[in-house]
Scaffold this motif. Structure first.
Motif, PDB file in Angstrom:
ATOM      1  N   GLY A 186       4.445  -2.458   3.220  1.00 37.85           N
ATOM      2  CA  GLY A 186       3.222  -1.688   3.454  1.00 37.85           C
ATOM      3  C   GLY A 186       2.734  -0.997   2.196  1.00 37.85           C
ATOM      4  O   GLY A 186       1.537  -1.024   1.881  1.00 37.85           O
ATOM      5  N   MET A 187       3.624  -0.371   1.477  1.00 41.86           N
ATOM      6  CA  MET A 187       3.213   0.310   0.259  1.00 41.86           C
ATOM      7  C   MET A 187       3.538  -0.520  -0.979  1.00 41.86           C
ATOM      8  O   MET A 187       2.733  -0.602  -1.903  1.00 41.86           O
ATOM      9  CB  MET A 187       3.885   1.678   0.194  1.00 41.86           C
ATOM     10  CG  MET A 187       3.486   2.530   1.384  1.00 41.86           C
ATOM     11  SD  MET A 187       3.572   4.287   1.074  1.00 41.86           S
ATOM     12  CE  MET A 187       5.330   4.513   1.066  1.00 41.86           C
ATOM     13  N   GLY A 188       4.709  -1.127  -0.963  1.00 46.11           N
ATOM     14  CA  GLY A 188       5.111  -1.935  -2.112  1.00 46.11           C
ATOM     15  C   GLY A 188       4.153  -3.079  -2.389  1.00 46.11           C
ATOM     16  O   GLY A 188       4.036  -3.543  -3.533  1.00 46.11           O
ATOM     17  N   GLU A 223      10.921 -10.184  -3.023  1.00 48.15           N
ATOM     18  CA  GLU A 223      10.686  -9.802  -1.631  1.00 48.15           C
ATOM     19  C   GLU A 223      11.435 -10.792  -0.748  1.00 48.15           C
ATOM     20  O   GLU A 223      11.357 -11.998  -0.955  1.00 48.15           O
ATOM     21  CB  GLU A 223       9.175  -9.817  -1.324  1.00 48.15           C
ATOM     22  CG  GLU A 223       8.787  -9.821   0.143  1.00 48.15           C
ATOM     23  CD  GLU A 223       9.259  -8.588   0.932  1.00 48.15           C
ATOM     24  OE1 GLU A 223       8.923  -7.460   0.523  1.00 48.15           O
ATOM     25  OE2 GLU A 223       9.989  -8.770   1.944  1.00 48.15           O
ATOM     26  N   ARG A 269      11.135 -11.264   2.628  1.00 46.21           N
ATOM     27  CA  ARG A 269      10.453 -11.784   3.817  1.00 46.21           C
ATOM     28  C   ARG A 269       9.251 -12.638   3.414  1.00 46.21           C
ATOM     29  O   ARG A 269       8.287 -12.124   2.848  1.00 46.21           O
ATOM     30  CB  ARG A 269       9.935 -10.646   4.687  1.00 46.21           C
ATOM     31  CG  ARG A 269      10.966  -9.979   5.557  1.00 46.21           C
ATOM     32  CD  ARG A 269      10.231  -9.240   6.676  1.00 46.21           C
ATOM     33  NE  ARG A 269      11.147  -8.494   7.528  1.00 46.21           N
ATOM     34  CZ  ARG A 269      11.490  -7.218   7.338  1.00 46.21           C
ATOM     35  NH1 ARG A 269      10.976  -6.547   6.333  1.00 46.21           N
ATOM     36  NH2 ARG A 269      12.323  -6.639   8.162  1.00 46.21           N
ATOM     37  N   ASN A 286      16.438 -11.797  -2.759  1.00 46.88           N
ATOM     38  CA  ASN A 286      17.002 -10.493  -2.487  1.00 46.88           C
ATOM     39  C   ASN A 286      17.134  -9.714  -3.799  1.00 46.88           C
ATOM     40  O   ASN A 286      17.778 -10.173  -4.743  1.00 46.88           O
ATOM     41  CB  ASN A 286      18.377 -10.640  -1.821  1.00 46.88           C
ATOM     42  CG  ASN A 286      18.862  -9.312  -1.266  1.00 46.88           C
ATOM     43  OD1 ASN A 286      18.758  -8.275  -1.929  1.00 46.88           O
ATOM     44  ND2 ASN A 286      19.374  -9.342  -0.042  1.00 46.88           N
ATOM     45  N   ALA A 287      16.532  -8.539  -3.823  1.00 50.23           N
ATOM     46  CA  ALA A 287      16.528  -7.750  -5.055  1.00 50.23           C
ATOM     47  C   ALA A 287      17.940  -7.408  -5.499  1.00 50.23           C
ATOM     48  O   ALA A 287      18.214  -7.311  -6.702  1.00 50.23           O
ATOM     49  CB  ALA A 287      15.712  -6.474  -4.861  1.00 50.23           C
ATOM     50  N   SER A 301      12.548  -0.637   1.224  1.00 51.51           N
ATOM     51  CA  SER A 301      12.621   0.582   2.032  1.00 51.51           C
ATOM     52  C   SER A 301      14.034   1.161   2.026  1.00 51.51           C
ATOM     53  O   SER A 301      14.643   1.381   3.080  1.00 51.51           O
ATOM     54  CB  SER A 301      12.136   0.315   3.462  1.00 51.51           C
ATOM     55  OG  SER A 301      10.764   0.572   3.561  1.00 51.51           O
ATOM     56  N   HIS A 323      15.037   4.004   1.653  1.00 51.60           N
ATOM     57  CA  HIS A 323      15.192   5.298   2.321  1.00 51.60           C
ATOM     58  C   HIS A 323      15.753   5.141   3.731  1.00 51.60           C
ATOM     59  O   HIS A 323      16.251   6.086   4.313  1.00 51.60           O
ATOM     60  CB  HIS A 323      13.858   6.033   2.387  1.00 51.60           C
ATOM     61  CG  HIS A 323      12.897   5.434   3.367  1.00 51.60           C
ATOM     62  ND1 HIS A 323      12.060   4.385   3.046  1.00 51.60           N
ATOM     63  CD2 HIS A 323      12.684   5.703   4.670  1.00 51.60           C
ATOM     64  CE1 HIS A 323      11.346   4.058   4.104  1.00 51.60           C
ATOM     65  NE2 HIS A 323      11.708   4.823   5.105  1.00 51.60           N
ATOM     66  N   ARG A 383      12.318  13.197  -5.182  1.00 49.02           N
ATOM     67  CA  ARG A 383      11.054  12.530  -5.465  1.00 49.02           C
ATOM     68  C   ARG A 383      10.021  13.537  -5.975  1.00 49.02           C
ATOM     69  O   ARG A 383      10.010  13.856  -7.150  1.00 49.02           O
ATOM     70  CB  ARG A 383      10.567  11.779  -4.215  1.00 49.02           C
ATOM     71  CG  ARG A 383       9.491  10.778  -4.537  1.00 49.02           C
ATOM     72  CD  ARG A 383       9.276   9.800  -3.386  1.00 49.02           C
ATOM     73  NE  ARG A 383       8.215  10.246  -2.485  1.00 49.02           N
ATOM     74  CZ  ARG A 383       7.771   9.528  -1.457  1.00 49.02           C
ATOM     75  NH1 ARG A 383       8.316   8.360  -1.174  1.00 49.02           N
ATOM     76  NH2 ARG A 383       6.805   9.969  -0.702  1.00 49.02           N
TER      77      ARG A 383
HETATM   78  N1  LIG Z   1       4.665   7.584  -3.267  1.00 45.09           N
HETATM   79  C1  LIG Z   1       5.920   7.245  -3.183  1.00 45.09           C
HETATM   80  O1  LIG Z   1       6.830   7.941  -3.525  1.00 45.09           O
HETATM   81  C2  LIG Z   1       6.134   5.937  -2.619  1.00 45.09           C
HETATM   82  C3  LIG Z   1       5.120   5.032  -2.703  1.00 45.09           C
HETATM   83  C4  LIG Z   1       5.351   3.799  -2.187  1.00 45.09           C
HETATM   84  C5  LIG Z   1       6.518   3.493  -1.626  1.00 45.09           C
HETATM   85  N2  LIG Z   1       7.504   4.402  -1.584  1.00 45.09           N
HETATM   86  C6  LIG Z   1       8.763   4.085  -0.963  1.00 45.09           C
HETATM   87  O2  LIG Z   1       8.975   2.714  -1.187  1.00 45.09           O
HETATM   88  C7  LIG Z   1       9.580   2.127  -0.066  1.00 45.09           C
HETATM   89  C8  LIG Z   1       8.795   0.967   0.468  1.00 45.09           C
HETATM   90  O3  LIG Z   1       7.687   1.376   1.220  1.00 45.09           O
HETATM   91  P1  LIG Z   1       6.916   0.312   2.105  1.00 45.09           P
HETATM   92  O4  LIG Z   1       5.909   1.045   2.898  1.00 45.09           O
HETATM   93  O5  LIG Z   1       6.439  -0.796   1.256  1.00 45.09           O
HETATM   94  O6  LIG Z   1       8.071  -0.163   3.080  1.00 45.09           O
HETATM   95  P2  LIG Z   1       8.184  -1.528   3.918  1.00 45.09           P
HETATM   96  O7  LIG Z   1       9.370  -1.340   4.795  1.00 45.09           O
HETATM   97  O8  LIG Z   1       6.889  -1.876   4.518  1.00 45.09           O
HETATM   98  O9  LIG Z   1       8.503  -2.598   2.796  1.00 45.09           O
HETATM   99  C9  LIG Z   1       9.765  -2.767   2.226  1.00 45.09           C
HETATM  100  C10 LIG Z   1       9.862  -4.221   1.839  1.00 45.09           C
HETATM  101  O10 LIG Z   1      11.076  -4.447   1.177  1.00 45.09           O
HETATM  102  C11 LIG Z   1      11.571  -5.721   1.593  1.00 45.09           C
HETATM  103  N3  LIG Z   1      12.997  -5.720   1.360  1.00 45.09           N
HETATM  104  C12 LIG Z   1      13.973  -5.068   2.055  1.00 45.09           C
HETATM  105  N4  LIG Z   1      15.158  -5.315   1.527  1.00 45.09           N
HETATM  106  C13 LIG Z   1      14.966  -6.131   0.482  1.00 45.09           C
HETATM  107  C14 LIG Z   1      15.841  -6.709  -0.456  1.00 45.09           C
HETATM  108  N5  LIG Z   1      17.172  -6.479  -0.413  1.00 45.09           N
HETATM  109  N6  LIG Z   1      15.300  -7.495  -1.404  1.00 45.09           N
HETATM  110  C15 LIG Z   1      13.973  -7.745  -1.449  1.00 45.09           C
HETATM  111  N7  LIG Z   1      13.102  -7.222  -0.580  1.00 45.09           N
HETATM  112  C16 LIG Z   1      13.598  -6.396   0.375  1.00 45.09           C
HETATM  113  C17 LIG Z   1      11.190  -5.792   3.047  1.00 45.09           C
HETATM  114  O11 LIG Z   1      11.159  -7.116   3.526  1.00 45.09           O
HETATM  115  C18 LIG Z   1       9.811  -5.152   3.040  1.00 45.09           C
HETATM  116  O12 LIG Z   1       8.779  -6.053   2.881  1.00 45.09           O
HETATM  117  C19 LIG Z   1       9.772   3.265   0.933  1.00 45.09           C
HETATM  118  O13 LIG Z   1      11.043   3.800   0.799  1.00 45.09           O
HETATM  119  C20 LIG Z   1       8.734   4.243   0.516  1.00 45.09           C
HETATM  120  O14 LIG Z   1       9.044   5.562   0.921  1.00 45.09           O
HETATM  121  C21 LIG Z   1       7.323   5.617  -2.057  1.00 45.09           C
END
Ligand SMILES: NC(=O)c1ccc[n+]([C@@H]2O[C@H](COP(=O)([O-])OP(=O)(O)OC[C@H]3O[C@@H](n4cnc5c(N)ncnc54)[C@H](O)[C@@H]3O)[C@@H](O)[C@H]2O)c1
Ligand SMILES: NC(=O)c1ccc[n+]([C@@H]2O[C@H](COP(=O)([O-])OP(=O)(O)OC[C@H]3O[C@@H](n4cnc5c(N)ncnc54)[C@H](O)[C@@H]3O)[C@@H](O)[C@H]2O)c1
Lengths: 550, 550
Positions: free
Chosen positions: A169-171, A189, A191, A235-236, A258, A260, A447
């Motif tokens: 969603g954010m990434g 990524e 997925r 996988n990262a 994600s 967190h 953060r």
């Molecule tokens: N402003 C900020 O501080 C800020 C901004 C953006 C995101 N974030 C943090 O970043 C994280 C991601 O947010 P999001 O909304 O994109 O979450 P999300 O859950 O929508 O996306 C996470 C993505 O990571 C992928 N993923 C999970 N494990 C993985 C792995 N081992 N290897 C590769 N890909 C993997 C998932 O498939 C998913 O698409 C959250 O923890 C969020 O709090 C923080």
């Protein structure tokens, strides 16, 4: 599955714009264009929800439709719990999501209460109804990458590339933010669906499941000083160490898996997606341990890059904390993005200001874009952003815009938008809000408040005061959340939204709220001893009793 | 050392009664008659302060004197941090005390921040400026003891006696509450000065440093069915086990040492006061361990009494948790006083309603006493309390009264007091507030929300909503605290105070605040599934969206 989409146009379904606005924004958060898993009411960030369940959603909608302009609806972790008589200048909705008494504030207790139907994870803007899709995060990420370029590469990111993880969603905003900033980007990524989605929306340029191919694309783009983004299926926790081992050296490294949420947010190395999803249900403890073990591996690779001089930053997903808990004592050696790149902005009350056109009409946003340029004529960086955003960012759900502006600008813009509504220059009212990640609204020691000058990282009086002050100032809805971004136990933060319905009463509220809200951030940073914030407070005439006479 | 005393009489030193009120109440909290250690700004409960330090105190006073009726002062852990423009119906002061992001919310981090001058422990009414001395706690303790008598001794406590520990700021109310309720009481207290003080104020009847003499006094009083209270100089960690060993059997057992604060609140067995005070500075870790070890001993004795059928209750000082942490797995076998005796009251919004005469004139309180009797004519228990309170409780600082009343009564009394001010029947305005220990204002799983019906003990959305709602309703000051009563990490809670200045505007605010505040408690308990609360909500016509149609 239900499909939600906010009403458009000038017709009210509630009794006033002050209640129509939260109604539309709640629905908009669950629009299939906006939400990551609308059928489960999940908006973004793992399991960040807009309402606890569908019954709660329906009752919130019913309550908002019936709400009078001297009443206030209380929402407790995504469930409507009471309607009380207040007054015209009070918020119409007050929200508290995911808050737990500290000793019990961890994922384990949260999970138990969540299962009992007593809680909901609200993330930041999911449960406070002001998520606007990827654009919000594109801007923040763009500002960060540009700042990385300024600090490390003389302001020029051409021919450079960034390694990251996660296109959720954010990434998912990372590839677009990088290419807008002039850099190439490789995102790992796990997925396929997430990669597809970013391709469809034009945020991502290329995809592959071969590391060799990914590197080849990046190499050739960098050689030609072009900016290309590549989604690598993988996988990262495996790819990051492999790149380090091979001696590949990105120009910057970060991550947005994600992390967190170790139960639902991070695929353990060596696991299939299918096994992972099943194990989340059948063996949560094992899943969490495996995920955190893998995060440690990824962090160790990030530390490796860091030690070799590659600018490496935690992008706010708490992955360093997870690695620390698994025994990686050095985890916090590389910095979070806030102290490294964002705090100077917070000192001046600059943060993720955003607004949304309740009409659903993109023209309303284009007109406000023009108004921003008119009122802030001398900021070429801001103008570039607005132009690129219009060109490259598709609206998701109700049209919206974000730009980072500060104390003294936010209230001016808000009052101008309200006047545009009053004069009929826009086809319906505008709502103005922000992320909880802002100058005065969050305590999050890993953060937003990492490494504060005076050591006050963990003091959460500040976001609580911010929420109380926004309530006292007349925001239309106000929220207090726990655990957003970095997960249970690690943050407390507040949201606010104010409606521009074109009335004089709204103008009064806008003037107070959009001044006080960023001013409380300047206050917080001035109190912590930042000279930038103290200078801003003096310049803007803030009344800060302890700093008087300084 | 400075001596603080609130101004009396009808003359304003601030610009209106809405700012004069918090000014006088802050000062009143530090009055030598009220505060336990006024020179250190400590009001009660270990280190519960009214302001962070004297500079902060002076700046708060200056800010309140200058505050306009459309401004709001923000106080962060006892320090004034900002003045913002709000509006006439907004609170004049917003307070957040001792709040820490959960992962860091323990005494260790608090202590570090406290030393850095960044925090203050606000307890409940200390940092929110509505402590009224021992009377507040006499009523709560009296209600609890009477209820113990009802449940276990057919409503008759004559010839019965209670064993307890601690005669501090709140614990000092126990002897008077017991004798008012008809029972004798033996209180073990380690500080001679505390025993003297209770003798001076007439709360305590006798003192001794001999266990034999203490038991003899109790025995003979019980034999004659008289109620006598005895203060025994000693250590509860030693005396409780000794009594159990000797086969002595009290009719009820409880404790009010400051166990919630293991560094400053509990003398370890075998230590002298002098050594203890020095070790608090020189070796805090050892002090904490020794104190908790001793608490475990005391709890083990309490468990012994409990097993032999003696009604035994934790009176909200978190001593069971401390024993649990030291390995006493059975610590929570005896109940807290709230689920056992107080929750049925909370279900109807009944709680520690209190008011204070800003004039300083005791007659103002006597006139309001009469008004309460007039408006609630059919409650003999309440009338008895008011009569005994007038007779046996000396006012401390500004004259004040407390009585436990519920939803529908609080707003009626508030409006009546406001009218009395308007008609000149009182010589100055009245402030109305309450303890944070109330129906809707606290989450504290080891005390107020122990063993909730639905398991929602640790959910702290509720007190946050309570604070936001009171802010939206127009309380004069609102506070959000962490760690009161049971210590860091174990509670979150909210306070509110509203001023009756005799104006029509105040009447509007009073009607909203004193209805909404207890109503939010009924809502919270109805949501948890208590039939009493659901019935009350129906009867009073509360709008609870999820319970509609039930
Ligand atoms: N402003 C900020 O501080 C800020 C901004 C953006 C995101 N974030 C943090 O970043 C994280 C991601 O947010 P999001 O909304 O994109 O979450 P999300 O859950 O929508 O996306 C996470 C993505 O990571 C992928 N993923 C999970 N494990 C993985 C792995 N081992 N290897 C590769 N890909 C993997 C998932 O498939 C998913 O698409 C959250 O923890 C969020 O709090 C923080
Ligand atoms: N409503 C409630 O839940 C409620 C009500 C009253 C008190 N309390 C709790 O009770 C505790 C006491 O409150 P307080 O305001 O009286 O605190 P306080 O610190 O003023 O008093 C505690 C007293 O205990 C004495 N003491 C300490 N260790 C002792 C020992 N080993 N043996 C004998 N005496 C010892 C101290 O000398 C002191 O006088 C607090 O933890 C408070 O939170 C809770």
């Amino acid at each position: 599955a239900r499909r939600i989409s906010a009403p458009r146009g000038p017709q009210l379904s509630a009794k006033s714009w002050l209640t129509e606005a939260p109604l539309r924004m709640l629905m908009n958060n669950l629009d299939a264009e906006v939400a990551e898993k609308p059928e489960e009411l999940v908006v973004y960030g793992g399991i960040g929800r807009a309402a606890r369940d569908w019954t709660s959603f329906d009752r919130i909608v019913a309550a908002l439709k019936a709400l009078e302009d001297d009443e206030t609806l209380l929402v407790q972790s995504g469930k409507p719990v009471g309607v009380f008589r207040t007054h015209a200048d009070a918020p119409r909705v007050l929200i508290a999501n995911s808050n737990l008494v500290p000793h019990w504030a961890d994922w384990e207790h949260f999970g138990r209460l969540d299962k009992l139907g007593l809680m909901m994870y609200g993330q930041m803007t999911a449960g406070s109804w002001i998520y606007i899709g990827s654009q919000g995060i594109v801007q923040g990420t763009y500002e960060t990458f540009v700042e990385v370029g300024r600090q490390h590469y003389g302001g020029d990111l051409r021919g450079r590339w960034i390694l990251t993880g996660g296109l959720g969603g954010m990434g998912g905003a990372q590839p677009l933010a990088a290419t807008m900033a002039g850099a190439s980007l490789l995102a790992v990524e796990c997925r396929p669906s997430r990669i597809e989605r970013r391709l469809e929306t034009g945020y991502l340029d290329r995809k592959t499941d071969s590391l060799e191919e990914a590197l080849a694309i990046i190499d050739s783009a960098c050689a030609r000083k072009q900016a290309v983004s590549v989604g690598l299926l993988g996988n990262a926790a495996e790819v990051f160490p492999e790149l380090l081992r091979r001696g590949v050296r990105p120009d910057a490294v970060t991550d947005q898996t994600s992390a967190h949420d170790p139960l639902h947010g991070y695929l353990p190395a060596g696991w299939s997606l299918h096994d992972w999803e099943r194990a989340q249900e059948s063996d949560p403890a094992r899943t969490v341990t495996a995920a955190k073990e893998s995060m440690k591996r990824q962090v160790e690779a990030m530390l490796g890059f860091h030690r070799e001089g590659v600018p490496t930053l935690d992008y706010g997903n708490n992955i360093r904390q997870m690695a620390l808990e698994m025994g990686e004592e050095q985890a916090f050696d590389f910095p979070g993005f806030v102290p490294a790149y964002i705090r100077p902005l917070f000192c001046r009350g600059i943060g993720p200001f955003r607004w949304c056109a309740l009409s659903g009409d993109p023209e309303d946003i284009y007109r406000t874009d023009a108004k921003v340029k008119e009122l802030i004529p001398d900021d070429p960086h801001l103008h570039t952003w607005l132009d690129m955003a219009r060109e490259r960012i598709h609206f998701q759900g109700l049209p919206a815009r974000i730009c980072w502006v500060g104390l003294g600008q936010r209230d001016r813009l808000g009052l101008a938008f309200n006047e545009m509504v009053a004069r009929g220059e826009l086809s319906a009212p505008i709502v103005i809000g922000r992320d909880h990640l802002d100058s005065g609204s969050v305590a999050s020691p890993n953060r937003e408040t990492e490494a504060m000058l005076d050591g006050s990282d963990a003091v959460s009086d500040w976001p609580l005061l911010n929420a109380l002050l926004n309530t006292a100032s007349g925001a239309t809805w106000v929220s207090l959340h726990h655990g957003g971004g970095v997960g249970m136990g690690f943050s407390q933060h507040a949201g606010m939204v104010v409606v521009c319905d074109g009335t004089e009463a709204a103008a009064q509220r806008i003037a107070r709220v959009l001044w006080n809200d960023p001013a409380s951030g300047v206050m917080r940073h001035a109190d912590a001893g930042y000279d930038l914030a103290k200078a801003c407070a003096r310049e803007r005439g803030l009344k800060l009793p302890m700093l008087e006479g300084e």
